[in-house]
Design an enzyme around this catalytic site. Structure first.
Site, PDB file in Angstrom:
ATOM      1  N   ASP A  78     -10.241   3.572  -3.251  1.00 54.62           N
ATOM      2  CA  ASP A  78     -10.946   2.369  -2.802  1.00 54.62           C
ATOM      3  C   ASP A  78     -12.370   2.288  -3.347  1.00 54.62           C
ATOM      4  OD1 ASP A  78      -8.655   1.962  -1.430  1.00 54.62           O
ATOM      5  OD2 ASP A  78      -9.549   2.027   0.572  1.00 54.62           O
ATOM      6  N   ASP A 114       0.823  -1.213   0.000  1.00 54.25           N
ATOM      7  CA  ASP A 114       0.000   0.000   0.000  1.00 54.25           C
ATOM      8  C   ASP A 114       0.860   1.267   0.000  1.00 54.25           C
ATOM      9  OD1 ASP A 114      -2.420   1.374   0.080  1.00 54.25           O
ATOM     10  OD2 ASP A 114      -3.188   0.259   1.802  1.00 54.25           O
TER      11      ASP A 114
END
Ligand code: GLA
Length: 409
Positions: free
Chosen positions: A211, A156
């Site tokens: 997201d 990430d």
């Protein structure tokens, strides 16, 4: 005697140096792990930080018992929040409270089921949920993961101020290579730095957007950032299809099938991700999913579009506002056709095959329906027909009709 010892020592040093340099020069991402888009499950969309080893074991069981493994799902991926702090030597520790048996035991369990285990880290000092990230510990973490038997690393991009993304992801790729264990590297920097321009040789897939959120067409604001519904993510793929192919995929984020949308929306979401050759990583609770959700996730005909050997991402071929037609060239001369209804009401649609030439300049495939007749099969409803007659389809609100076309010779 002494001279021999010196010679031996010198040659060992030379060999070590040669190995070091050739190693550094030949660091590559693990080959052959993503010839087709990765398929699996990830804990984040449903469980957020509330994860533990029992959930992971039960999910592996459910993946087998539900038929998902047989349908092609392979990875069980643990997302954020599995960590405790590092020990005094800097070695990352799994949470003693939530993963008391440790990751190696969990990996063994998952491997015995014929599945693979994935883990999550972050290029910054801390992850998005504030757990220890890999910054400054990349080689140490990759070695730890290799020792545990990890097969997949999602990496990430939170808390990476002043870090160069190409450098950061290359370092993790090289660390995985140096660990000696093949691991799939899933780049998760949300498309901020256009990874499609630089990540082909670094990772096996790269997130293209922020997201996902389980809604059809919404933006869900978290204050400084937003999550996106299915159509919002689809629209952000514009211009990216040429960058995808075997070994390196545009990742539209993990699936929200079974997480609250309607069945038609879930079927459309799954079909869109399949057609656009995105990784298919389920994000629902496999232990308790409904039969309807299970059937959507295990539709082998839709999965076959995604896993097709050519690895060509679908192209938007006709755009009539609320109605879009997407096409995907497939191995053996077949094609996937997806009729997408973005609107809030069902639409009756008549498609005259012969009225349009299909031409994909990027993959160099085309169809002239005046020359070639195709047989078609509806992959959700089972209807069949051919392209000599126009198609009359009713496409549900927020839904799709998906066909597989096969040339008739
Ligand atoms: C980011 C990622 C998500 C998830 C969370 C975990 O938001 O994009 O997919 O991994 O972090 O904190």
């Amino acid at each position: 005697m002494r001279a021999t010892t010196h010679k031996t020592l010198l040659s060992s040093v030379l060999i070590a140096l040669a190995a070091l340099f050739s190693h550094a020069a030949s660091a590559v991402k693990s080959p052959g792990l993503a010839d087709t888009p990765p398929m699996g499950w990830n804990s984040w969309n449903h469980f957020d930080c509330e994860i533990n080893e029992q959930i992971i074991r039960d999910t592996a069981d459910a993946m087998v018992e539900s038929g998902m493994k047989d349908a092609g799902y392979e990875y069980i991926n643990i997302d954020d929040c599995w960590h405790d702090e590092r020990d005094a030597q800097g070695v990352i520790q799994p949470s003693k409270a939530h993963f008391p048996s440790g990751m190696k035991v969990l990996a063994d369990y998952v491997h015995k089921k014929g599945l693979k285990l994935g883990i999550y880290s972050d290029a910054g000092a801390t992850t998005c949920a504030g757990r220890p990230g890999s910054r400054g510990h990349e080689y140490q973490d990759a070695l730890t993961y290799a020792h545990w038997g990890i097969d997949y690393v999602k990496y990430d991009w939170c808390n990476t101020e002043n870090i160069n993304p190409i450098g950061a992801y290359t370092t993790m790729r090289d660390a995985i290579h140096a660990s000696g264990r093949p691991m799939l590297l899933s780049i998760c920097e949300w498309g901020d730095n256009k990874p499609w321009d630089w990540a082909t040789d670094i990772g096996h897939a790269w997130r293209t957007t922020g997201d996902i959120y389980p809604c059809w067409d919404c933006e869900f604001s978290h204050g400084s950032w937003s999550s996106w519904g299915v159509l919002r993510i689809l629209d952000k793929q514009d211009g990216l299809r040429k960058y995808a192919g075997p070994g390196h995929w545009n990742d539209m984020d993990m699936l929200e099938v079974g997480n609250g949308m309607t069945a038609d929306e879930d079927r459309a979401h799954f079909s869109i991700w399949a057609m656009l050759a995105s990784p298919l990583i389920a994000g629902n609770d496999l232990r308790t999913m409904s039969e309807q959700t299970r059937q959507i996730l295990t539709n082998r005909d839709i999965i076959a579009l995604n896993q097709d050997a050519l690895g060509i991402q679908a192209m938007k071929y006709i755009d009539e506002g609320d109605l879009e037609i997407w096409v995907k060239p497939l191995a053996g001369g077949d094609w996937g056709f997806m009729f997408l209804n973005r609107a809030d009401i069902a639409q009756k649609y008549r498609h005259d095959w012969r009225a349009h030439l299909v031409k994909d300049d990027i993959s160099n495939h085309q169809i002239d329906f005046a020359q070639t007749t195709f047989h078609w099969r509806d992959l959700w409803q089972g209807r069949e027909g051919d392209t000599r007659k126009p198609l009359a389809a009713e496409i549900p609100a927020h839904g799709v009709v998906v066909l597989r076309l096969t040339p008739v010779d």
